[in-house]
Design a protein around this motif. Structure first.
Motif, PDB file in Angstrom:
ATOM      1  N   SER A 286      44.912 -13.742   7.971  1.00 52.85           N
ATOM      2  CA  SER A 286      45.296 -13.863   9.393  1.00 52.85           C
ATOM      3  C   SER A 286      44.217 -14.594  10.181  1.00 52.85           C
ATOM      4  CB  SER A 286      45.484 -12.464   9.995  1.00 52.85           C
ATOM      5  OG  SER A 286      44.210 -11.853  10.136  1.00 52.85           O
ATOM      6  N   SER A 287      44.519 -14.914  11.425  1.00 52.97           N
ATOM      7  CA  SER A 287      43.527 -15.605  12.271  1.00 52.97           C
ATOM      8  C   SER A 287      42.402 -14.654  12.684  1.00 52.97           C
ATOM      9  CB  SER A 287      44.214 -16.202  13.494  1.00 52.97           C
ATOM     10  OG  SER A 287      44.874 -15.168  14.178  1.00 52.97           O
ATOM     11  N   ASN A 288      42.570 -13.354  12.460  1.00 50.86           N
ATOM     12  CA  ASN A 288      41.480 -12.410  12.738  1.00 50.86           C
ATOM     13  C   ASN A 288      40.384 -12.457  11.674  1.00 50.86           C
ATOM     14  OD1 ASN A 288      44.235 -10.907  13.584  1.00 50.86           O
ATOM     15  ND2 ASN A 288      42.611 -10.443  15.049  1.00 50.86           N
ATOM     16  N   SER A 289      40.726 -12.995  10.519  1.00 46.10           N
ATOM     17  CA  SER A 289      39.802 -12.920   9.388  1.00 46.10           C
ATOM     18  C   SER A 289      38.690 -13.962   9.495  1.00 46.10           C
ATOM     19  CB  SER A 289      40.613 -13.155   8.104  1.00 46.10           C
ATOM     20  OG  SER A 289      39.748 -13.336   7.017  1.00 46.10           O
ATOM     21  N   ILE A 290      37.435 -13.518   9.317  1.00 46.46           N
ATOM     22  CA  ILE A 290      36.310 -14.467   9.323  1.00 46.46           C
ATOM     23  C   ILE A 290      35.568 -14.405   7.972  1.00 46.46           C
ATOM     24  CG2 ILE A 290      36.050 -14.548  11.828  1.00 46.46           C
ATOM     25  CD1 ILE A 290      33.634 -12.631  11.558  1.00 46.46           C
ATOM     26  N   VAL A 291      36.288 -13.988   6.939  1.00 39.59           N
ATOM     27  CA  VAL A 291      35.633 -13.728   5.650  1.00 39.59           C
ATOM     28  C   VAL A 291      35.048 -14.999   5.023  1.00 39.59           C
ATOM     29  CG1 VAL A 291      37.057 -11.683   5.223  1.00 39.59           C
ATOM     30  CG2 VAL A 291      37.760 -13.863   4.251  1.00 39.59           C
ATOM     31  N   PHE A 292      35.696 -16.135   5.219  1.00 44.85           N
ATOM     32  CA  PHE A 292      35.144 -17.348   4.590  1.00 44.85           C
ATOM     33  C   PHE A 292      33.990 -17.927   5.414  1.00 44.85           C
ATOM     34  CE2 PHE A 292      39.394 -16.948   2.687  1.00 44.85           C
ATOM     35  CZ  PHE A 292      38.974 -16.742   1.379  1.00 44.85           C
ATOM     36  N   ALA A 293      34.011 -17.671   6.721  1.00 50.53           N
ATOM     37  CA  ALA A 293      32.846 -18.056   7.539  1.00 50.53           C
ATOM     38  C   ALA A 293      31.628 -17.269   7.060  1.00 50.53           C
ATOM     39  CB  ALA A 293      33.121 -17.782   9.012  1.00 50.53           C
ATOM     40  N   GLN A 294      31.830 -15.985   6.770  1.00 49.38           N
ATOM     41  CA  GLN A 294      30.733 -15.167   6.236  1.00 49.38           C
ATOM     42  C   GLN A 294      30.224 -15.756   4.920  1.00 49.38           C
ATOM     43  OE1 GLN A 294      33.384 -11.407   6.605  1.00 49.38           O
ATOM     44  NE2 GLN A 294      31.376 -10.676   6.022  1.00 49.38           N
ATOM     45  N   ALA A 295      31.174 -16.058   4.025  1.00 51.32           N
ATOM     46  CA  ALA A 295      30.790 -16.578   2.701  1.00 51.32           C
ATOM     47  C   ALA A 295      29.992 -17.877   2.866  1.00 51.32           C
ATOM     48  CB  ALA A 295      32.034 -16.815   1.848  1.00 51.32           C
ATOM     49  N   HIS A 296      30.449 -18.753   3.771  1.00 53.25           N
ATOM     50  CA  HIS A 296      29.754 -20.036   3.932  1.00 53.25           C
ATOM     51  C   HIS A 296      28.380 -19.840   4.569  1.00 53.25           C
ATOM     52  CE1 HIS A 296      34.024 -21.931   3.861  1.00 53.25           C
ATOM     53  NE2 HIS A 296      33.591 -21.596   2.664  1.00 53.25           N
ATOM     54  N   ASN A 297      28.286 -18.866   5.453  1.00 55.23           N
ATOM     55  CA  ASN A 297      26.989 -18.623   6.106  1.00 55.23           C
ATOM     56  C   ASN A 297      25.952 -18.025   5.167  1.00 55.23           C
ATOM     57  OD1 ASN A 297      27.335 -19.766   8.606  1.00 55.23           O
ATOM     58  ND2 ASN A 297      28.287 -17.925   9.480  1.00 55.23           N
ATOM     59  N   ARG A 298      26.401 -17.487   4.026  1.00 60.09           N
ATOM     60  CA  ARG A 298      25.419 -17.025   3.043  1.00 60.09           C
ATOM     61  C   ARG A 298      24.435 -18.162   2.754  1.00 60.09           C
ATOM     62  NH1 ARG A 298      26.637 -13.070  -0.652  1.00 60.09           N
ATOM     63  NH2 ARG A 298      24.478 -13.372  -1.297  1.00 60.09           N
ATOM     64  N   MET A 299      24.976 -19.369   2.576  1.00 60.11           N
ATOM     65  CA  MET A 299      24.102 -20.488   2.206  1.00 60.11           C
ATOM     66  C   MET A 299      23.134 -20.838   3.341  1.00 60.11           C
ATOM     67  SD  MET A 299      25.021 -24.277   0.820  1.00 60.11           S
ATOM     68  CE  MET A 299      25.529 -24.934   2.397  1.00 60.11           C
ATOM     69  N   HIS A 300      23.634 -20.919   4.560  1.00 59.80           N
ATOM     70  CA  HIS A 300      22.765 -21.324   5.672  1.00 59.80           C
ATOM     71  C   HIS A 300      21.668 -20.281   5.913  1.00 59.80           C
ATOM     72  CE1 HIS A 300      25.562 -24.522   6.290  1.00 59.80           C
ATOM     73  NE2 HIS A 300      26.557 -23.662   6.431  1.00 59.80           N
ATOM     74  N   LEU A 301      22.073 -19.011   5.861  1.00 56.73           N
ATOM     75  CA  LEU A 301      21.104 -17.954   6.114  1.00 56.73           C
ATOM     76  C   LEU A 301      20.068 -17.879   4.980  1.00 56.73           C
ATOM     77  CD1 LEU A 301      20.247 -14.730   5.861  1.00 56.73           C
ATOM     78  CD2 LEU A 301      20.319 -15.771   8.128  1.00 56.73           C
ATOM     79  N   GLN A 302      20.528 -18.052   3.747  1.00 57.42           N
ATOM     80  CA  GLN A 302      19.587 -18.002   2.611  1.00 57.42           C
ATOM     81  C   GLN A 302      18.653 -19.211   2.608  1.00 57.42           C
ATOM     82  OE1 GLN A 302      22.814 -15.437   0.160  1.00 57.42           O
ATOM     83  NE2 GLN A 302      22.318 -17.445  -0.635  1.00 57.42           N
ATOM     84  N   LYS A 303      19.123 -20.346   3.107  1.00 63.04           N
ATOM     85  CA  LYS A 303      18.211 -21.490   3.255  1.00 63.04           C
ATOM     86  C   LYS A 303      17.097 -21.090   4.235  1.00 63.04           C
ATOM     87  CE  LYS A 303      20.093 -25.733   3.596  1.00 63.04           C
ATOM     88  NZ  LYS A 303      21.098 -26.738   4.067  1.00 63.04           N
ATOM     89  N   ALA A 304      17.480 -20.370   5.286  1.00 64.57           N
ATOM     90  CA  ALA A 304      16.466 -19.905   6.246  1.00 64.57           C
ATOM     91  C   ALA A 304      15.512 -18.915   5.577  1.00 64.57           C
ATOM     92  CB  ALA A 304      17.146 -19.284   7.466  1.00 64.57           C
ATOM     93  N   ILE A 305      16.034 -18.034   4.730  1.00 60.57           N
ATOM     94  CA  ILE A 305      15.181 -17.068   4.017  1.00 60.57           C
ATOM     95  C   ILE A 305      14.185 -17.816   3.122  1.00 60.57           C
ATOM     96  CG2 ILE A 305      15.164 -15.328   2.164  1.00 60.57           C
ATOM     97  CD1 ILE A 305      17.679 -14.118   3.346  1.00 60.57           C
ATOM     98  N   LEU A 306      14.694 -18.798   2.371  1.00 60.02           N
ATOM     99  CA  LEU A 306      13.815 -19.553   1.458  1.00 60.02           C
ATOM    100  C   LEU A 306      12.736 -20.286   2.258  1.00 60.02           C
ATOM    101  CD1 LEU A 306      16.632 -20.895  -0.887  1.00 60.02           C
ATOM    102  CD2 LEU A 306      14.763 -19.371  -1.614  1.00 60.02           C
ATOM    103  N   HIS A 307      13.133 -20.862   3.371  1.00 60.12           N
ATOM    104  CA  HIS A 307      12.180 -21.565   4.239  1.00 60.12           C
ATOM    105  C   HIS A 307      11.139 -20.587   4.776  1.00 60.12           C
ATOM    106  CE1 HIS A 307      10.592 -24.000   7.518  1.00 60.12           C
ATOM    107  NE2 HIS A 307      11.227 -25.054   7.023  1.00 60.12           N
TER     108      HIS A 307
END
Ligand code: CP
Ligand code: NVA
Length: 314
Positions: A286-307
């Motif tokens: 549904s349009s309420n679901s943000i599950v794939f935004a979460q999945a994609h943000n794993r990469m951006h946030l982990q890049k920040a962790i590595l940095h």
């Protein structure tokens, strides 16, 4: 400078969490600016359990920062034949700059962090999933319209996130993170699987917005902005699947539950999902679901962790 590890979110201060989110905003917006930030750095990834998101997001993220990643499945390492975690940690520390481990055992993660001279990141253990919780709350920040500046002093008590499901590694890291930046956090879970009261007590000392119940109270749900769920039986709990399915059945995230929450409620899940169990297809798609935004943000946030671990927060 003393090396840092992220075994659980509690390894970070409030200021570091906010700065980490700010860095993730910058990295996500200006990917090319960070393309060579970790040039020449090597990440070793140890997987003792399966993974799709953690594996690919760490590896792709490391490449995007100009570094390299080595994937090691647990049973390929001498660790699986009895070499100690301390000897493994000291050996790998001479080859690579940072280690990520997904482990069947919390003590292996802690041991690796203790004996390694390079930073260690927990990519999921029985008790914790810090990278997930950080990426999730970063996703919440995006949803609230925050940016690299406003996240530094945003009042997180304006956010209400209700986890409907098991007291597991994901909900524990979300609970613990709420003890650092103080968003309102509730968990609705069958009594048998609820966190021990002592786990709440530690967080309640700093965050008044903690709630737990084994009942779905419409009065509590009505202003929930974020409803989060996860599998009823985590990796390692397979033997309890039948019992859990019975007990968790009435906690399914479905349309009826969403109707009890605020009109624009966002539905969250760390994935992988068992569609038709903890949430329905209809809700997940549904349009309420943000599950794939979460999945994609794993990469951006982990890049920040590595940095953060290899070059700092700026
Ligand atoms: N959410 C998560 O950690 O997914 P994987 O198990 O696919 O890595
Ligand atoms: N709680 C789940 C999360 C999977 C990403 C598990 O541990 O299996």
């Amino acid at each position: 400078m003393k090396k840092r590890d992220i075994v659980e979110v509690t390894d970070l201060s409030e200021n570091e969490v906010r700065e980490l989110f700010a860095l993730a905003f910058r990295i996500k917006k200006n990917q090319s600016e960070y393309a060579g930030a970790l040039k020449g750095k090597i990440l070793a990834m140890i997987f003792q359990k399966p993974s799709t998101r953690t594996r690919v997001s760490f590896e792709a993220g490391m490449y995007q920062l100009g570094g390299r990643a080595i994937n090691l499945s647990g049973n390929e390492l001498q660790l699986s034949r009895g070499e100690t975690v301390g000897d493994t940690a000291q050996t790998l520390s001479g080859y690579v700059d940072v280690i990520m481990i997904r482990s069947t055992s919390d003590s292996d993660v802690q041991g690796l962090a203790k004996y390694s001279s390079v930073p260690v990141i927990n990519g999921l253990s029985k008790s914790f999933h810090p990278c997930q919780a950080l990426a999730d709350i970063f996703t919440v920040c995006e949803k609230k319209g925050l940016d690299e500046k406003s996240v530094l002093d945003f009042d997180f008590s304006k956010v209400k996130l209700v986890f409907v499901g098991d007291s597991n590694n994901v909900s524990r890291s979300l609970l613990n993170l709420s003890g650092i930046i103080r968003y309102r956090f509730g968990i609705i879970c069958p009594e048998k699987f609820m966190f021990d009261e002592s786990e709440f007590e530690a967080v309640k000392k700093v965050n008044q917005g903690i709630y737990s119940s084994s009942e779905i109270d419409p009065g509590y749900m009505k202003d929930a902005e974020f409803i989060y769920t996860d599998v009823w039986a985590s990796m390692g709990d397979e033997g309890e699947e039948a019992e859990r399915k019975k007990l968790f059945g009435r906690y399914q995230v479905n349309r009826e539950l969403l109707d009890k929450a605020s009109a624009n409620v966002s539905v969250m899940h760390c994935l992988p999902a068992r569609r038709g169990q903890e949430l329905t297809d209809e809700v997940m798609d549904s349009s309420n679901s943000i599950v794939f935004a979460q999945a994609h943000n794993r990469m951006h946030l982990q890049k920040a962790i590595l940095h953060f671990l290899l070059r700092g927060l700026k």
